[in-house]
Design a protein around this motif. Structure first.
Motif, PDB file in Angstrom:
ATOM      1  N   ASN A 190      -6.385 -12.343  -9.704  1.00 35.33           N
ATOM      2  CA  ASN A 190      -6.775 -13.089  -8.510  1.00 35.33           C
ATOM      3  C   ASN A 190      -5.562 -13.490  -7.694  1.00 35.33           C
ATOM      4  O   ASN A 190      -5.621 -13.540  -6.463  1.00 35.33           O
ATOM      5  CB  ASN A 190      -7.571 -14.333  -8.902  1.00 35.33           C
ATOM      6  CG  ASN A 190      -8.977 -13.942  -9.358  1.00 35.33           C
ATOM      7  OD1 ASN A 190      -9.466 -12.883  -8.982  1.00 35.33           O
ATOM      8  ND2 ASN A 190      -9.586 -14.788 -10.183  1.00 35.33           N
ATOM      9  N   PHE A 238      -4.451 -10.462  -5.889  1.00 35.82           N
ATOM     10  CA  PHE A 238      -5.335 -10.235  -4.759  1.00 35.82           C
ATOM     11  C   PHE A 238      -5.029 -11.198  -3.619  1.00 35.82           C
ATOM     12  O   PHE A 238      -5.034 -10.821  -2.444  1.00 35.82           O
ATOM     13  CB  PHE A 238      -6.798 -10.396  -5.204  1.00 35.82           C
ATOM     14  CG  PHE A 238      -7.779 -10.260  -4.066  1.00 35.82           C
ATOM     15  CD1 PHE A 238      -8.090  -9.008  -3.531  1.00 35.82           C
ATOM     16  CD2 PHE A 238      -8.358 -11.383  -3.500  1.00 35.82           C
ATOM     17  CE1 PHE A 238      -8.977  -8.891  -2.476  1.00 35.82           C
ATOM     18  CE2 PHE A 238      -9.231 -11.272  -2.443  1.00 35.82           C
ATOM     19  CZ  PHE A 238      -9.558 -10.018  -1.923  1.00 35.82           C
ATOM     20  N   TYR A 239      -4.728 -12.489  -4.019  1.00 35.90           N
ATOM     21  CA  TYR A 239      -4.373 -13.476  -3.003  1.00 35.90           C
ATOM     22  C   TYR A 239      -3.122 -13.044  -2.248  1.00 35.90           C
ATOM     23  O   TYR A 239      -3.026 -13.176  -1.030  1.00 35.90           O
ATOM     24  CB  TYR A 239      -4.162 -14.850  -3.650  1.00 35.90           C
ATOM     25  CG  TYR A 239      -3.637 -15.881  -2.678  1.00 35.90           C
ATOM     26  CD1 TYR A 239      -4.475 -16.474  -1.734  1.00 35.90           C
ATOM     27  CD2 TYR A 239      -2.276 -16.239  -2.695  1.00 35.90           C
ATOM     28  CE1 TYR A 239      -3.977 -17.397  -0.832  1.00 35.90           C
ATOM     29  CE2 TYR A 239      -1.777 -17.161  -1.802  1.00 35.90           C
ATOM     30  CZ  TYR A 239      -2.637 -17.736  -0.857  1.00 35.90           C
ATOM     31  OH  TYR A 239      -2.147 -18.650   0.056  1.00 35.90           O
ATOM     32  N   GLU A 245      -4.075 -10.213   0.108  1.00 32.76           N
ATOM     33  CA  GLU A 245      -4.893 -10.728   1.209  1.00 32.76           C
ATOM     34  C   GLU A 245      -4.027 -11.477   2.203  1.00 32.76           C
ATOM     35  O   GLU A 245      -4.181 -11.320   3.428  1.00 32.76           O
ATOM     36  CB  GLU A 245      -5.975 -11.637   0.626  1.00 32.76           C
ATOM     37  CG  GLU A 245      -6.920 -12.204   1.664  1.00 32.76           C
ATOM     38  CD  GLU A 245      -7.937 -13.122   1.033  1.00 32.76           C
ATOM     39  OE1 GLU A 245      -9.121 -13.094   1.449  1.00 32.76           O
ATOM     40  OE2 GLU A 245      -7.556 -13.874   0.107  1.00 32.76           O
ATOM     41  N   ASN A 246      -3.115 -12.301   1.683  1.00 27.48           N
ATOM     42  CA  ASN A 246      -2.226 -13.093   2.529  1.00 27.48           C
ATOM     43  C   ASN A 246      -1.352 -12.187   3.383  1.00 27.48           C
ATOM     44  O   ASN A 246      -1.214 -12.373   4.604  1.00 27.48           O
ATOM     45  CB  ASN A 246      -1.368 -13.997   1.642  1.00 27.48           C
ATOM     46  CG  ASN A 246      -0.842 -15.199   2.398  1.00 27.48           C
ATOM     47  OD1 ASN A 246      -0.910 -15.257   3.622  1.00 27.48           O
ATOM     48  ND2 ASN A 246      -0.274 -16.157   1.658  1.00 27.48           N
ATOM     49  N   TRP A 271      -3.505 -10.363   5.984  1.00 31.48           N
ATOM     50  CA  TRP A 271      -4.060 -11.213   7.046  1.00 31.48           C
ATOM     51  C   TRP A 271      -2.978 -11.629   8.030  1.00 31.48           C
ATOM     52  O   TRP A 271      -3.175 -11.618   9.233  1.00 31.48           O
ATOM     53  CB  TRP A 271      -4.721 -12.436   6.397  1.00 31.48           C
ATOM     54  CG  TRP A 271      -5.415 -13.309   7.395  1.00 31.48           C
ATOM     55  CD1 TRP A 271      -6.539 -13.059   8.083  1.00 31.48           C
ATOM     56  CD2 TRP A 271      -4.971 -14.609   7.791  1.00 31.48           C
ATOM     57  NE1 TRP A 271      -6.872 -14.093   8.908  1.00 31.48           N
ATOM     58  CE2 TRP A 271      -5.913 -15.076   8.746  1.00 31.48           C
ATOM     59  CE3 TRP A 271      -3.882 -15.438   7.429  1.00 31.48           C
ATOM     60  CZ2 TRP A 271      -5.797 -16.334   9.366  1.00 31.48           C
ATOM     61  CZ3 TRP A 271      -3.783 -16.686   8.042  1.00 31.48           C
ATOM     62  CH2 TRP A 271      -4.732 -17.112   9.005  1.00 31.48           C
ATOM     63  N   LYS A 301     -13.129  -5.041  -0.863  1.00 30.07           N
ATOM     64  CA  LYS A 301     -12.185  -5.966  -0.207  1.00 30.07           C
ATOM     65  C   LYS A 301     -10.743  -5.532  -0.446  1.00 30.07           C
ATOM     66  O   LYS A 301      -9.910  -5.612   0.456  1.00 30.07           O
ATOM     67  CB  LYS A 301     -12.392  -7.385  -0.733  1.00 30.07           C
ATOM     68  CG  LYS A 301     -13.678  -8.033  -0.230  1.00 30.07           C
ATOM     69  CD  LYS A 301     -13.778  -9.470  -0.720  1.00 30.07           C
ATOM     70  CE  LYS A 301     -15.039 -10.138  -0.191  1.00 30.07           C
ATOM     71  NZ  LYS A 301     -15.139 -11.550  -0.649  1.00 30.07           N
ATOM     72  N   VAL A 302     -10.443  -5.133  -1.647  1.00 26.27           N
ATOM     73  CA  VAL A 302      -9.084  -4.698  -1.962  1.00 26.27           C
ATOM     74  C   VAL A 302      -8.703  -3.526  -1.059  1.00 26.27           C
ATOM     75  O   VAL A 302      -7.619  -3.493  -0.462  1.00 26.27           O
ATOM     76  CB  VAL A 302      -8.969  -4.309  -3.439  1.00 26.27           C
ATOM     77  CG1 VAL A 302      -7.597  -3.704  -3.726  1.00 26.27           C
ATOM     78  CG2 VAL A 302      -9.233  -5.508  -4.335  1.00 26.27           C
ATOM     79  N   HIS A 361      -8.126  -4.661   2.563  1.00 28.34           N
ATOM     80  CA  HIS A 361      -6.847  -5.346   2.772  1.00 28.34           C
ATOM     81  C   HIS A 361      -5.693  -4.349   2.744  1.00 28.34           C
ATOM     82  O   HIS A 361      -4.733  -4.489   3.534  1.00 28.34           O
ATOM     83  CB  HIS A 361      -6.644  -6.429   1.708  1.00 28.34           C
ATOM     84  CG  HIS A 361      -7.571  -7.596   1.882  1.00 28.34           C
ATOM     85  ND1 HIS A 361      -7.887  -8.135   3.104  1.00 28.34           N
ATOM     86  CD2 HIS A 361      -8.252  -8.358   0.954  1.00 28.34           C
ATOM     87  CE1 HIS A 361      -8.713  -9.149   2.957  1.00 28.34           C
ATOM     88  NE2 HIS A 361      -8.955  -9.315   1.636  1.00 28.34           N
ATOM     89  N   ASP A 398      -5.788  -2.629   6.071  1.00 24.83           N
ATOM     90  CA  ASP A 398      -5.297  -3.508   7.146  1.00 24.83           C
ATOM     91  C   ASP A 398      -3.776  -3.590   7.119  1.00 24.83           C
ATOM     92  O   ASP A 398      -3.113  -3.554   8.163  1.00 24.83           O
ATOM     93  CB  ASP A 398      -5.891  -4.906   6.989  1.00 24.83           C
ATOM     94  CG  ASP A 398      -7.382  -4.921   7.272  1.00 24.83           C
ATOM     95  OD1 ASP A 398      -7.862  -3.963   7.919  1.00 24.83           O
ATOM     96  OD2 ASP A 398      -8.063  -5.870   6.841  1.00 24.83           O
TER      97      ASP A 398
END
Length: 1395
Positions: free
Chosen positions: A127, A130-131, A134-135, A138, A173-174, A177, A180
């Protein structure tokens, strides 16, 4: 609240979040992790608006980027630090708190390394990973790196990391991200470097794609998302590799074509700039490189949803050009691509058709094979995908020279037929589209190759009429198939059953030999039978060895013999046959030998002899189907046939099967149905029914008395009042199946013989047929009354009287229904004479001599025996044909052959040069058939030499095929029959040469012994025969032929031994023959293997006291015959002037092929090549005349005169007799008699023609024999002397009365100006010919260039001669190629009359 503080290395105070103690390298890892978690929590909760906190924790942010944290060995520490750094970048965005570029690089490389933790989704720390991802995604934190000089290194590492960690355990989601993160780098940067592009593209290479499917999907989505941005980079990469050839620019250079394929599948827009580069590569000089590009483009164009062909037409056209590539693998790849393209893009079929057409004729076997596979594969998927033209290519390949290609084409068509016709999977329209396949496949049975025949049999049993169907369904399939076949296919199917039945007979005879005690004679007979069986199997050489082995097994295994006897017994059912084949195969199989050639050969034999279609149950089903058709309850209309044609075809089918399976008919139900057919009005149905009774009714008299009592009166009625063919069959049926046949035949003979009346000829035909066959079948019983009938009625009342005047229709031939009844009766009377003599088989009463004199007189009088001129031209043609065929028939009986004089033989031979096309055609067929069965003496083969003068190319081609076939039959017979060596004089084909020489010496056209034109005709006829004989020099046959001709010169003509002129003509023909032999053979001067024997009937014994070595040819004639200078050729035709049709149009190697037929003419070769052209000295234009009319439209195929311009092409033109012919003064054979200018098709005469006609006439020279009859009354008045005595002569082709008999051109002086005008007019007319279309009276073109898909007129003509499978048709492409179709056959070459 007080914040914990400490000092950093540079002296700055570090403020920690509340509750977090100082973080140094002095604390333990666990404590370090505990404190870092609290720091992470603090940074996670902070946002960008907290200016005070941002300023407060700035030293801490800098501290976390120190070497202690970035290089900490603890994984948890590094992860927590990375999370902190990611939040720091978020909080301090857009400016990072780190100003050193080196520090920034270290930080991002550190963060990138931590992203590897994403790989393990089951990790407790996932997790946090993943954070981190994601960070970063984003905030787009990596965009800070754009300011760094070596940012590309960071990006490459990031991309590689992300592509390496992605796997199927990651959720959406992975992946989002990751996308992105990477897409922001691509889209917001200044460009994509090659290394970075490689890190993406490498995931598309097949090897990587297979290892990590998720990485491939990620790269695919990434490229699609960033297509617009990344496209220039991709274009630059491919430009470097494809155009500039810089393979070192990337490690992926060797995978460019794989990448293009993948990129096109992802988004075609990625390759907008790359496609033109592929067009450049398609034209590369490197074959392997072109092959790679072709493979790539084949996938691009053939992909299911691809629109590349429509979007990029130049590339598509360039790709199609590779179908003609010089590199074989490239062409092969293109052909393979066509299948996918046809299935996925039917709209491109039109573009592909023309290229596939060319490739279907490719010199490479594999390419022709793959063209067929391509078309058939598409057709099996959906028939609408292949047009008729594509199917036509497959049809052509059924005649390919390579067995593999032929087999693929035949099997492919068979599969299409079964799917769309038999199973009707796509409806009636599709069935109609491929309905021709059944005929085409059966036509192939005419081919000489045993492999072709076996494959046709296999196709018939598996695809046309599947043997595994139930009996009723199988017979229904056969019933309607037979009704819908064309005549040639029906003949082929009949021949197939005949061959299978013959092979069953061979096996039956072999088994009978096994039952006899062993002996030398038995072994010899057994060996001969094994050789006969082996000839009917593939690869006869190996088949002989395997059959010997099989024979040994049969001798040792009695159970095997029992099974084989059951298999070939007439009572064997289809189901029993399958069991027997299975048992025999099992006994011969060897488990240790998976591939057993011996077993395969035996299987071939069993498949041919096993009755898999027909048995008693099958015949019963066929009869029931026919009964339904008679009652009108069958599905005839649904099956595409009318009830009448179904009934007729059904009876014909049963008739054929009655020959091969007679015992299967023995049932009361079957015969009852046949009796009903006898009562039907259809004559052919009744005739077929009688023949079935004749073939199968041997047990009717004993087992079926009720059938017998009903059948007898019907047969009597048919013999007396039925059609001629019914009468014939009825008489033979009575003779075959009844024991009291003498009584039955007498009851027919007596009333018929008493009722003969010549005044009612229409009622004579059937009685004459019946009486003739009765006389042949029971000669002793009716000898006396028959002689009275012949003398008093047949000859005196019928043949020697012309009671009714014939119609003056002006034609040389008319259909049967237009022939006068009196002539039909006379024809039957001639046949009756022959049958009567054949029944007697002796000449004790000298009746045969009288009959032969009568027939000869009919030939001499041109068919008008009474010479009262009451008979029409067409009726005279019928009588000439009947007389000629009658002599052929009598010659087949040894006792009559001996009394046929040489003069009578020569008269008979001249029928093959008759002026009527149909007479020549039918006579040649009769001659060929009798020779093929070895019924006629060898001398009659010499008659075919006269066909060299036939003006119709198809007749010459057919004659050559007949010669080839008859020669091969005789040679094969000599090989197979040891006893034949004692009769070589009557069997060896080379012994036809003396007969040919003698026949040509007595040619009525050979009047001047040193005339060059006549000598050239003799040379043509000799080479027509010698070319076929000298094809192979077997046993030094060339020297043998030379020796034979030399020996003839040591003899005299037995027909006129004291006639010096006749003997000189004989010697001159020998000299011409020697010229032909010496110029066409290189081995003629070797020693002859044996001394030839000459026929004493035609030559006197040689004079041993003297030697005749003199050359009777003049030096000029010899030179011209050797050099082969061209004969003067007339190219223009005119009305009422002699038309030169002296034979075939010249066909030398430079002139190309004639359009009339695909069968090559037989002419003198200038090389040993298969298609040999005529020598140049015989260049005479071939005329095609309106079929046997006295007012013909004449079609000339013009060969322009040769000019000095070597590069000027020779063209063939068609022309009408409306155009003028220059005056023809030669006496060459081939003068045509034409109509006066009053014909409605020939109205205008040009001024030039009138000028020519007004020229000084050449006085005609007196001719031997009867002058030809006038073309019309006007011609008679003008050109012939009515008071002139009519001499006896045999007319072959009438010459125009205007034509001089002998050229006197040297004595005719033409004014110079007039000569110039004539030349100018001729040249002008020759040019005008190119614009003329010949029209008949209805305004339709007489000569049309048409391409017929099936059975052409030529093909039918050739097939008529193929009564058995052994008949040779060298070039059956007649069914496939276009040819000139002349609606009216031409008159043959002119023939002088004979005394």
């Amino acid at each position: 609240m007080a914040f914990p503080q400490s000092k950093s290395a540079d002296g700055k105070i570090i403020i920690y979040p509340p509750g977090v103690k100082e973080i140094t390298d002095k604390i333990s890892n666990d404590e370090l992790v505990k404190r870092l978690k609290m720091v992470v929590k603090t940074f996670m909760d902070m946002d960008q608006d907290s200016e005070d906190e941002k300023q407060q924790y700035l030293p801490l942010a800098l501290h976390l980027a120190s070497e202690f944290f970035l290089r900490n060995p603890n994984k948890d520490v590094r992860l927590l630090v990375a999370c902190c750094l990611a939040d720091i970048f978020r909080i301090y965005a857009p400016e990072a708190p780190y100003t050193s570029h080196d520090k920034l690089k270290d930080i991002f490389m550190f963060i990138t390394r931590q992203l590897k933790g994403l790989e393990d989704t089951k990790s407790p720390q996932f997790n946090r990973y993943f954070y981190l991802l994601e960070n970063l995604a984003w905030v787009k934190s990596y965009n800070i790196c754009f300011e760094l000089e070596d940012c590309n290194e960071i990006f490459i590492q990031l991309f590689r990391t992300l592509f390496s960690v992605i796997n199927n355990s990651h959720n959406q989601k992975v992946q989002m991200h990751m996308l992105d993160l990477m897409s922001s780098i691509i889209m917001e940067g200044d460009g994509v470097t090659q290394d970075l592009l490689d890190s993406i593209l490498i995931n598309l290479i097949p090897a990587h794609k297979n290892m990590n499917k998720q990485a491939y999907d990620l790269a695919k989505v990434l490229l699609k998302r960033t297509a617009q941005t990344i496209e220039p980079c991709i274009a630059s990469f491919f430009n470097q590799v494809l155009v500039l050839g810089k393979s070192s620019v990337s490690d992926l250079s060797e995978h460019v074509f794989d990448l293009i394929m993948e990129l096109f599948a992802i988004d075609p827009h990625l390759l907008l700039s790359v496609m033109p580069q592929l067009e450049f590569k398609l034209k590369s000089n490197d074959g392997e490189e072109r092959l790679a590009v072709v493979r790539l483009l084949a996938k691009l164009f053939g992909a299911k949803d691809s629109e590349l062909a429509t979007q990029n037409r130049p590339l598509w056209q360039c790709f199609l050009g590779r179908f003609n590539d010089i590199h074989v693998p490239v062409r092969l790849e293109c052909v393979k691509f066509a299948s996918h393209c046809l299935m996925n893009h039917p709209d491109l079929a039109k573009d592909l058709t023309e290229y596939l057409k060319v490739r279907s004729h490719d010199p490479e076997e594999a390419i022709r094979h793959d063209v067929i596979v391509t078309i058939i594969t598409a057709g099996k998927k959906d028939l609408s995908l292949v047009n008729d033209q594509l199917l036509g290519f497959v049809r052509e390949r059924t005649l390919d020279k390579r067995w593999r290609v032929r087999k693929e084409a035949m099997m492919g068509l068979a599969q299409l037929y079964k799917k769309y016709c038999l199973h009707a999977e796509a409806g009636k329209e599709a069935a109609q589209k491929v309905n021709w396949i059944k005929d085409k496949l059966l036509h192939i049975y005419y081919q000489n190759s045993i492999d072709d025949k076996l494959l046709v049999e296999k196709i018939f049993a598996q695809y046309l009429v599947p043997h595994n169907l139930e009996t009723e369904e199988r017979m229904k399939c056969l019933y309607y198939l037979y009704a819908s076949l064309d005549p040639n296919a029906v003949k082929a199917l009949n021949e197939m059953w005949k061959c299978q039945n013959m092979l069953r007979s061979h096996v039956r005879e072999l088994l009978d030999l096994h039952k006899q005690p062993a002996s030398e004679a038995n072994n010899t007979a057994m060996f001969a039978k094994l050789m006969a069986i082996a000839k009917n199997l593939p690869d006869p050489g190996k088949a002989q060895d395997f059959m010997k082995k099989f024979n040994q097994v049969l001798g040792d295994d009695e159970r095997l013999r029992v099974q084989l006897e059951l298999l070939i017994s007439p009572a064997c059912s289809c189901k029993q046959a399958e069991v027997c084949v299975r048992e025999i195969t099992r006994k011969l199989a060897n488990p240790k030998q998976p591939t057993n050639p011996f077993l395969e050969m035996v299987k071939f034999l069993l498949e041919r002899i096993a009755p898999v279609h027909i048995d008693s149950e099958a015949i019963s089903s066929l009869v029931k189907l026919m009964n339904k058709s008679i009652e009108g309850t069958a599905d005839d209309e649904e099956e595409g046939v009318t009830p009448d044609s179904a009934i007729r075809a059904g009876l014909e089918l049963l008739k054929v099967l009655s020959f091969t399976h007679p015992t299967s008919f023995h049932s009361s139900e079957t015969y009852e149905s046949l009796l009903q057919c006898l009562k039907m009005e259809d004559d052919k149905v009744a005739e077929a029914a009688i023949q079935i009774f004749r073939n199968t009714g041997h047990k009717i008299e004993t087992d079926l008395l009720q059938i017998r009592s009903t059948l007898i009166p019907i047969l009597h009625q048919k013999a007396k009042r039925g059609t001629p063919r019914q009468a014939k069959q009825a008489v033979h049926c009575i003779h075959a199946i009844f024991t009291n046949k003498e009584v039955q035949l007498a009851q027919i003979f007596e009333p018929l013989s008493k009722s003969l009346n010549a005044d009612t000829p229409e009622q004579l035909i059937t009685p004459l047929v019946s009486l003739g066959h009765i006389a042949m079948l029971a000669p002793d019983q009716f000898a006396s009354p028959m002689k009275s009938v012949v003398a008093n009625f047949i000859v005196k009342d019928l043949l020697m009287n012309d009671r009714f005047p014939g119609g003056k229709n002006g034609k040389l031939w008319t259909p049967n229904e237009e022939v006068s009844p009196e002539v039909l009766a006379k024809v039957q009377a001639i046949k009756l004479l022959v049958r009567w003599l054949l029944g007697m088989k002796n000449n004790q009463s000298k009746s045969a001599n009288s009959t032969l004199r009568l027939l000869s007189a009919m030939l001499v009088s041109e068919g008008d025996l009474t010479e009262q001129k009451k008979i029409s031209k067409s009726d005279m043609s019928r009588l000439r044909l009947a007389a000629g065929c009658a002599i052929l028939k009598l010659a087949q009986e040894p006792c009559y052959h001996e009394i046929i004089t040489p003069e009578q033989f020569q008269l008979c031979a001249l029928v093959i040069n008759d002026e009527c096309y149909q007479v020549r055609q039918i006579f040649a067929l009769k001659l060929h058939k009798a020779l093929g069965k070895l019924l006629l003496p060898l001398e009659y083969m010499a008659v075919f030499a006269l066909c060299a003068k036939d003006p119709v190319k198809e007749r010459r081609a057919h004659a050559r095929q007949c010669l080839l076939k008859n020669i091969s039959i005789r040679r094969e017979y000599i090989k197979q029959n040891p006893m034949a060596h004692e009769k070589l004089l009557s069997l060896l084909p080379e012994y036809v040469v003396p007969y040919t020489v003698h026949l040509l010496a007595h040619d009525p056209d050979f009047t001047k012994i040193q005339d060059i034109e006549q000598l050239r005709d003799i040379k043509e006829c000799l080479w027509f025969m010698l070319e076929v004989l000298m094809t192979k020099n077997e046993n030094n046959s060339h020297a043998f032929i030379r020796k034979m001709v030399e020996n003839i010169k040591q003899t005299k003509d037995a027909q006129a031994p004291d006639d010096g002129k006749m003997n000189e003509k004989l010697y001159i023909v020998c000299d011409v023959a020697l010229i032909v032999i010496t110029t066409k053979s290189t081995t003629y001067n070797l020693d002859s293997p044996k001394d030839p024997v000459l026929p004493t009937k035609f030559f006197t014994p040689p004079d041993k006291d003297s030697s005749n070595n003199k050359c009777y040819l003049s030096d000029e004639a010899k030179t011209l015959l050797l050099t082969g200078k061209p004969k003067p050729a007339t190219v223009l035709g005119t009305v009422n002037k002699p038309l030169s049709a002296a034979g075939r149009r010249p066909q030398d190697r430079a002139a190309g092929l004639e359009m009339g037929s695909n069968i090559s003419g037989n002419s003198e070769p200038s090389s040993p090549a298969p298609n040999r052209g005529r020598e140049q000295n015989s260049e005479v234009p071939e005329t095609e005349v309106s079929e046997n009319e006295e007012n013909p439209v004449i079609l000339l195929t013009v060969v322009p005169a040769k000019t000095e311009k070597k590069d000027e092409p020779v063209r063939n033109k068609e022309m009408s007799s409306e155009q003028s012919l220059p005056p023809q003064t030669s006496t060459e054979r081939g003068k045509k008699r034409t109509a006066p200018a009053g014909s409605e098709n020939i109205q205008q005469i040009t001024e030039e023609r009138k000028s020519e006609e007004s020229a000084a006439p050449v006085p005609p020279k007196a001719r031997r024999g009867r002058p030809p009859k006038a073309v019309s009354e006007s011609n008679t008045a003008k050109n012939s002397d009515p008071n002139k005595a009519a001499g006896r002569g045999r007319k072959r082709v009438a010459a125009s009365q205007e034509s001089p008999a002998e050229p006197e051109t040297t004595n005719v002086k033409v004014p110079k100006q007039q000569e110039t005008n004539v030349k100018r007019a001729s040249a002008q007319r020759q040019m005008d010919l190119q614009r003329i279309q010949v029209l008949d009276s209805d305004g339709y073109s007489v000569m049309d260039l048409e391409s017929t898909p099936e059975s052409s007129a030529e093909e039918l003509d050739l097939f008529k001669s193929c009564e058995s499978s052994q008949n040779e048709v060298d070039n059956t492409k007649l069914a496939e190629r276009g040819f000139l179709k002349v609606r009216r056959k031409s008159m043959p070459k002119g023939r002088r009359q004979r005394l």
